[in-house]
Design a protein around this motif. Sequence first.
Motif, PDB file in Angstrom:
ATOM      1  N   GLU A 366       0.804  -1.216   0.000  1.00 34.83           N
ATOM      2  CA  GLU A 366       0.000   0.000   0.000  1.00 34.83           C
ATOM      3  C   GLU A 366       0.840   1.271   0.000  1.00 34.83           C
ATOM      4  OE1 GLU A 366      -2.737  -0.112   3.215  1.00 34.83           O
ATOM      5  OE2 GLU A 366      -3.894  -1.802   2.416  1.00 34.83           O
ATOM      6  N   GLY A 367       2.089   1.185   0.394  1.00 35.88           N
ATOM      7  CA  GLY A 367       2.926   2.372   0.444  1.00 35.88           C
ATOM      8  C   GLY A 367       3.603   2.710  -0.862  1.00 35.88           C
ATOM      9  N   ARG A 368       3.415   1.899  -1.896  1.00 37.50           N
ATOM     10  CA  ARG A 368       4.083   2.139  -3.179  1.00 37.50           C
ATOM     11  C   ARG A 368       3.162   2.920  -4.121  1.00 37.50           C
ATOM     12  NH1 ARG A 368       8.761  -1.387  -3.054  1.00 37.50           N
ATOM     13  NH2 ARG A 368       8.723  -2.201  -0.939  1.00 37.50           N
ATOM     14  N   TYR A 369       3.780   3.747  -4.981  1.00 38.61           N
ATOM     15  CA  TYR A 369       2.999   4.590  -5.896  1.00 38.61           C
ATOM     16  C   TYR A 369       3.049   4.045  -7.313  1.00 38.61           C
ATOM     17  CZ  TYR A 369       1.662   8.499  -8.866  1.00 38.61           C
ATOM     18  OH  TYR A 369       1.057   9.281  -9.820  1.00 38.61           O
ATOM     19  N   VAL A 370       1.883   3.853  -7.911  1.00 41.57           N
ATOM     20  CA  VAL A 370       1.755   3.520  -9.327  1.00 41.57           C
ATOM     21  C   VAL A 370       0.834   4.554  -9.952  1.00 41.57           C
ATOM     22  CG1 VAL A 370       0.910   1.841 -11.010  1.00 41.57           C
ATOM     23  CG2 VAL A 370       2.165   1.057  -8.992  1.00 41.57           C
ATOM     24  N   HIS A 371       1.253   5.128 -11.071  1.00 40.64           N
ATOM     25  CA  HIS A 371       0.463   6.175 -11.719  1.00 40.64           C
ATOM     26  C   HIS A 371      -0.943   5.660 -12.043  1.00 40.64           C
ATOM     27  CE1 HIS A 371      -0.814   9.156 -14.683  1.00 40.64           C
ATOM     28  NE2 HIS A 371       0.146   9.938 -14.220  1.00 40.64           N
ATOM     29  N   PRO A 372      -1.977   6.474 -11.803  1.00 42.36           N
ATOM     30  CA  PRO A 372      -3.361   6.017 -12.037  1.00 42.36           C
ATOM     31  C   PRO A 372      -3.601   5.500 -13.453  1.00 42.36           C
ATOM     32  CG  PRO A 372      -3.368   8.066 -10.806  1.00 42.36           C
ATOM     33  CD  PRO A 372      -1.943   7.819 -11.194  1.00 42.36           C
ATOM     34  N   PHE A 373      -2.935   6.092 -14.457  1.00 46.12           N
ATOM     35  CA  PHE A 373      -3.144   5.630 -15.830  1.00 46.12           C
ATOM     36  C   PHE A 373      -2.624   4.216 -16.019  1.00 46.12           C
ATOM     37  CE2 PHE A 373      -1.874   4.980 -20.221  1.00 46.12           C
ATOM     38  CZ  PHE A 373      -2.972   5.449 -20.932  1.00 46.12           C
ATOM     39  N   ALA A 374      -1.538   3.873 -15.337  1.00 48.65           N
ATOM     40  CA  ALA A 374      -0.927   2.561 -15.501  1.00 48.65           C
ATOM     41  C   ALA A 374      -1.496   1.522 -14.548  1.00 48.65           C
ATOM     42  CB  ALA A 374       0.578   2.660 -15.304  1.00 48.65           C
ATOM     43  N   ALA A 375      -2.089   1.962 -13.449  1.00 44.95           N
ATOM     44  CA  ALA A 375      -2.558   1.040 -12.427  1.00 44.95           C
ATOM     45  C   ALA A 375      -3.576   0.061 -12.982  1.00 44.95           C
ATOM     46  CB  ALA A 375      -3.157   1.826 -11.262  1.00 44.95           C
ATOM     47  N   ASP A 376      -3.654  -1.105 -12.350  1.00 50.21           N
ATOM     48  CA  ASP A 376      -4.596  -2.126 -12.790  1.00 50.21           C
ATOM     49  C   ASP A 376      -6.026  -1.600 -12.676  1.00 50.21           C
ATOM     50  OD1 ASP A 376      -2.663  -4.054 -13.275  1.00 50.21           O
ATOM     51  OD2 ASP A 376      -2.562  -4.580 -11.165  1.00 50.21           O
ATOM     52  N   GLU A 377      -6.844  -1.989 -13.667  1.00 51.54           N
ATOM     53  CA  GLU A 377      -8.233  -1.570 -13.699  1.00 51.54           C
ATOM     54  C   GLU A 377      -9.143  -2.751 -13.401  1.00 51.54           C
ATOM     55  OE1 GLU A 377      -8.202  -0.472 -17.769  1.00 51.54           O
ATOM     56  OE2 GLU A 377      -8.047   1.660 -17.343  1.00 51.54           O
ATOM     57  N   SER A 378     -10.297  -2.464 -12.878  1.00 52.02           N
ATOM     58  CA  SER A 378     -11.326  -3.498 -12.773  1.00 52.02           C
ATOM     59  C   SER A 378     -11.841  -3.782 -14.180  1.00 52.02           C
ATOM     60  CB  SER A 378     -12.472  -3.023 -11.880  1.00 52.02           C
ATOM     61  OG  SER A 378     -13.148  -1.927 -12.491  1.00 52.02           O
ATOM     62  N   GLU A 379     -12.436  -4.914 -14.334  1.00 50.73           N
ATOM     63  CA  GLU A 379     -12.922  -5.287 -15.678  1.00 50.73           C
ATOM     64  C   GLU A 379     -13.931  -4.275 -16.191  1.00 50.73           C
ATOM     65  OE1 GLU A 379     -15.143  -9.047 -17.920  1.00 50.73           O
ATOM     66  OE2 GLU A 379     -14.388  -9.246 -15.875  1.00 50.73           O
ATOM     67  N   GLY A 380     -14.796  -3.797 -15.321  1.00 56.05           N
ATOM     68  CA  GLY A 380     -15.800  -2.834 -15.752  1.00 56.05           C
ATOM     69  C   GLY A 380     -15.188  -1.531 -16.163  1.00 56.05           C
ATOM     70  N   ALA A 381     -14.170  -1.063 -15.406  1.00 56.33           N
ATOM     71  CA  ALA A 381     -13.519   0.199 -15.745  1.00 56.33           C
ATOM     72  C   ALA A 381     -12.788   0.080 -17.068  1.00 56.33           C
ATOM     73  CB  ALA A 381     -12.554   0.597 -14.637  1.00 56.33           C
ATOM     74  N   ALA A 382     -12.155  -1.078 -17.294  1.00 57.64           N
ATOM     75  CA  ALA A 382     -11.433  -1.266 -18.546  1.00 57.64           C
ATOM     76  C   ALA A 382     -12.367  -1.214 -19.734  1.00 57.64           C
ATOM     77  CB  ALA A 382     -10.687  -2.612 -18.507  1.00 57.64           C
ATOM     78  N   GLN A 383     -13.535  -1.808 -19.575  1.00 62.00           N
ATOM     79  CA  GLN A 383     -14.489  -1.771 -20.678  1.00 62.00           C
ATOM     80  C   GLN A 383     -14.994  -0.359 -20.921  1.00 62.00           C
ATOM     81  OE1 GLN A 383     -17.414  -4.621 -19.483  1.00 62.00           O
ATOM     82  NE2 GLN A 383     -16.195  -6.378 -20.136  1.00 62.00           N
TER      83      GLN A 383
END
Length: 383
Positions: A366-383
């Motif tokens: 939880e302490g690590r930063y991943v850019h929101p654009f690159a972060a994993d998406e839920s299936e619904g968000a990806a669609q």
Amino acid sequence: MTYVVTVDTRIPEGAPEMDPLQRAGAVALIEDGFDSVEAIEGPDGMEVDLLDSIVAVYPGGALLKVFVDAPALEFAEEAVRSVVGELLERSELLADWHIERCEVELHPELAQESLDAANGPDAPPDDPADRKARHAGPPTAEDDDYDAEAQAETVRRQMLALADELRSFSPVMFGVLDDEDDEDEDDEDEDSVSEFAVSPEDAKLAAGALVYATDILVDELFQDVQTLTQEETNAAECDGPLWHFEDLPERYALQYDARFARRFLVTVIAMTTRFTDGSFQQLSCVAEELALRLLLNRTNVTLETFGLLDDGVSAALDAFANNVYEDMDHEFLYDDSMDGIDESAVGAALGVAPMSFKAWFTPFNEGRYVHPFAADESEGAAQ
């Protein structure tokens, strides 16, 4: 012809640097502006088609790559400068920004060589991969008016000037002994100590080389993104030349499509931004571990190209890699015999983090930063 126009826009001089929320807002404003544009009116009413755009925002502004179809390079540059200027003026929050540069980046000697050799015996190869290999190398001693030593010294000075921009890392990260180490070693043989210590000069050159190579790496990744986007394919099936996605673990090459390429590019930008703004603490995910691997490779190649990679600088880069990487588990991805070790009992005993392709952009904790654009998406968000 398709041109890639690089636009560097900056916040007003003297203004405070943008925080993460402001940078996210700037990305949204600029991307929304490009989404509303299909074509640009160039000089003399010439229409220039806007094909694509990539926006990378950093604390002091934004770097844009704008892909346009234009009849000539000059038309492409003028049209893009015009539309970017209009987008900035149209937004109240960006109205005070200014355009630092707007240009199609070409090596002048290679561009002139290609023009002079067109239809001649020295014409560039037809195969894109051969052209890439030819243009990727440095000029040789046979090239007219090329002074290798002078060019190496110029690049060396540039790298040294860039060293201070790598704000997150002290010389100690590059193997330079700090004051406490010096005191501890007072009673030891000085020759044995100096054998393993990196000089401050070598550390500074290594730091500057990383910043210098970052610019090259990001620009080449932009080109890879465009190649995969245009061909609507992946790294394994791409006919065009790729700079870097062929250097990622081969077993997943079918997964390296345009969407992945964009996520990986943003990851590289987010990671190197933390390197230079002083906020870096740890690598955040597997993708960042692989991104650092590419950056170190590009840094070594660039130094070697200009004859600047001696033992001291190489040792400084090795020390940097050892200090930044928490482990080298990501190297298992390049060894097919280790496929699935992260899911095995052996991997669990060794504490190997999940390394399946779907976990590359997942933060280690939880302490690590991943850019929101690159972060994993839920299936619904990806669609």
